[in-house]
Design a protein around this motif. Structure first.
Motif, PDB file in Angstrom:
ATOM      1  N   UNK A   1      -1.926   1.439   7.761  1.00 31.52           N
ATOM      2  CA  UNK A   1      -0.619   2.084   7.905  1.00 31.52           C
ATOM      3  C   UNK A   1      -0.454   3.188   6.866  1.00 31.52           C
ATOM      4  N   UNK A   2      -0.851   2.912   5.642  1.00 28.32           N
ATOM      5  CA  UNK A   2      -0.734   3.905   4.578  1.00 28.32           C
ATOM      6  C   UNK A   2      -1.618   5.117   4.865  1.00 28.32           C
TER       7      UNK A   2
ATOM      8  N   UNK B   1       2.888   8.261  -9.837  1.00 31.39           N
ATOM      9  CA  UNK B   1       4.301   8.586 -10.020  1.00 31.39           C
ATOM     10  C   UNK B   1       5.008   8.587  -8.663  1.00 31.39           C
ATOM     11  N   UNK B   2       6.254   8.207  -8.644  1.00 33.60           N
ATOM     12  CA  UNK B   2       7.015   8.098  -7.401  1.00 33.60           C
ATOM     13  C   UNK B   2       7.029   9.406  -6.618  1.00 33.60           C
ATOM     14  N   UNK B   3       7.053  10.519  -7.290  1.00 30.40           N
ATOM     15  CA  UNK B   3       7.105  11.812  -6.607  1.00 30.40           C
ATOM     16  C   UNK B   3       5.833  12.085  -5.808  1.00 30.40           C
ATOM     17  N   UNK B   4       4.737  11.425  -6.154  1.00 27.74           N
ATOM     18  CA  UNK B   4       3.448  11.650  -5.498  1.00 27.74           C
ATOM     19  C   UNK B   4       3.120  10.653  -4.402  1.00 27.74           C
ATOM     20  N   UNK B   5       3.953   9.640  -4.196  1.00 30.89           N
ATOM     21  CA  UNK B   5       3.573   8.609  -3.233  1.00 30.89           C
ATOM     22  C   UNK B   5       4.668   8.350  -2.211  1.00 30.89           C
ATOM     23  N   UNK B   6       4.213   7.911  -1.023  1.00 27.71           N
ATOM     24  CA  UNK B   6       5.129   7.476   0.026  1.00 27.71           C
ATOM     25  C   UNK B   6       4.738   6.061   0.430  1.00 27.71           C
ATOM     26  N   UNK B   7       5.715   5.317   0.853  1.00 26.38           N
ATOM     27  CA  UNK B   7       5.496   3.932   1.239  1.00 26.38           C
ATOM     28  C   UNK B   7       6.715   3.120   0.883  1.00 26.38           C
TER      29      UNK B   7
ATOM     30  N   UNK C   1       0.838  -1.194   0.000  1.00 27.20           N
ATOM     31  CA  UNK C   1       0.000   0.000   0.000  1.00 27.20           C
ATOM     32  C   UNK C   1       0.876   1.248   0.000  1.00 27.20           C
ATOM     33  N   UNK C   2       0.385   2.276  -0.642  1.00 28.94           N
ATOM     34  CA  UNK C   2       1.091   3.538  -0.771  1.00 28.94           C
ATOM     35  C   UNK C   2       0.132   4.673  -0.448  1.00 28.94           C
TER      36      UNK C   2
END
Length: 74
Positions: free
Chosen positions: A37-38, A24-30, A8-9
């Motif tokens: 948790x996300x 896109x990677x710049x918009x997500x954390x995880x 999950x992100x």
């Protein structure tokens, strides 16, 4: 399945939890193991940011206090 597609992100732009690397990677954390948790990612980021700021402040202050008192035991 590439790494992360089964995790999950948290999307920082939409504020939504996503399963897999949809954004896109710049918009997500995880990644996170659970959707819960996300969902709590923003608070976790705030906690870590505060801790890093405190560590930086402690590093900046290290050695700056009482340095002129060193060796004045007499």
């Amino acid at each position: 399945m590439p790494d992360g597609d089964d995790k999950y992100w948290y999307n920082l732009s939409t504020h939504e939890v996503e399963l897999g690397m949809l954004s896109a990677a710049v918009d997500r954390v995880g990644p996170f193991d659970t959707a819960e948790e996300a969902k709590n990612a923003p608070e976790k980021l705030r906690e870590r940011s505060r801790a890093w700021a405190e560590d930086d402040a402690a590093d900046d202050a290290w050695g700056s206090s009482n340095s002129s008192d060193a060796g004045d035991d007499a």
